[in-house]
Design an enzyme around this catalytic site. Sequence first.
Site: not given
Length: 485
Positions: A230, A263, A343
């Site tokens: 993402h 992910d 992230s």
Amino acid sequence: MTDHTPGSGNQPEEPTPRPEGTSASTGDTPPAGVSPQQPQPPGSPQPQQAQQPGSPQQPQQPEGQQPYAQQEATNPYVRPSEATSPYAAQPEGQQSYAAQGAQPHATQQFPHAPWPSAGGHAAVPPPPQRSRRSGLVAGVAALALVCGLVGGGVGGYVGYQFGDQGPGVTSLDESRPARSISTAPQGSVQQVAERVLPSVVQLQLVTARGSGEGSGIVISDDGYILTNNHVVDGGGARGQITAQFQDGRSAPVRVVGTDPKSDLAVVKADITGLTPAQLGRSDDLPVGAPVVAIGSPFGLSGTVTSGIISAKDRPVRAGGESGSEDTVLNALQTDAAINPGNSGGPLVDMDGNVVGINSAIYSPGNGQGQAGSVGLGFAIPIDQAWRIANELKERGSATQTTLGVLIGVGNQPGALVRNVVPGGPAEQAGIRVGDLITKVDTRPITDPDSLVAAVRSHAPGDRVKITISGGGGDRTVDATLAGQG
């Protein structure tokens, strides 16, 4: 001899006269704290005693006078002592002083005040030969007053002289060290940061829809970087991704491979001389183990936070389409501060080994602004990320572990089997539609997400035990998990 306390109103008894020329301590025990005198031949002059700093001078005792040492603790002019009255005893090694021919006063007592001498030591001058008590009292009082005035005047003059020289020395005047000499202790957050920071990058994404930031982990010295899907999602033909390295260099990166279901993604920068991170393992990582998170929260690159592993095998939906099981993670939970921008960055143990890829945080509110850390962060275990990163780097895609069933929510805790893929692992193991899966190996299954997370925590080809609750009671079957692209 009766006990006498100065100021009590009692007069001390007259001491018994001793033969002329005898020692004050001969046959008697000197009072505590009073030094005995040395015997002298009758009529011979008394030798001068060596004076201790601050001690009074011992006067000679004329014939016929009572030795002062025999008055013990009854004379009110004796120096103070901790055990008796304030004027009861003289410190050991110092000689007492009393006015010759003076009688102790019942209600007035004065300690002797020191007198400055040329040698730098305080000494008390011999008292004048007086028979009246008032002369001694006035003399001592005047002496104390003079000493007080002299001390105050000298102190004031010295203080004025120092004050006239300007302000004192401050910390700003001190020379500073050439560099910090702090040495990071073994296993400290500081040492972990020093080791891992060179392997962490900031990723900046610019697309037609806007811009964003995330983090990544260097996995090769020639520019391969592991991050979240993402973070780079949208950075294809219509977007641009730039990597900012800890050594100050920057370079554009291209997407090598992505896997939305896990992910994870791998990107490549055309740069060399990088420091690859050391990958650890997460299967035996205990709950409560200390960890460190490094990344670029809110664009602040190289941010280091610390915490512990709060839980393991936590089913979490994150990093992709909301509500889709494609983004269910079998996550490590940590209370190390993880914020937007972290992230794709590493979660490392206290040896500096990567144990997880920071991917998601829990956001309790529904506000319009960006969520921040509330102590609930989640990372993809490195055991799963390592396998997928290898496949993404080599082939550009990754295989997913599957049981071969479609599941839903039942009336009881567990994952309800709604469909079975023909020829898949579930059908071969004897799992049927309507079965309720309640356990994978020893791990409880309470809902569909927990089954997805449990299956994805394994690699294709792993053999697991599935516990099923059906009409005929609980049963256990063995299933060999498969992989699909």
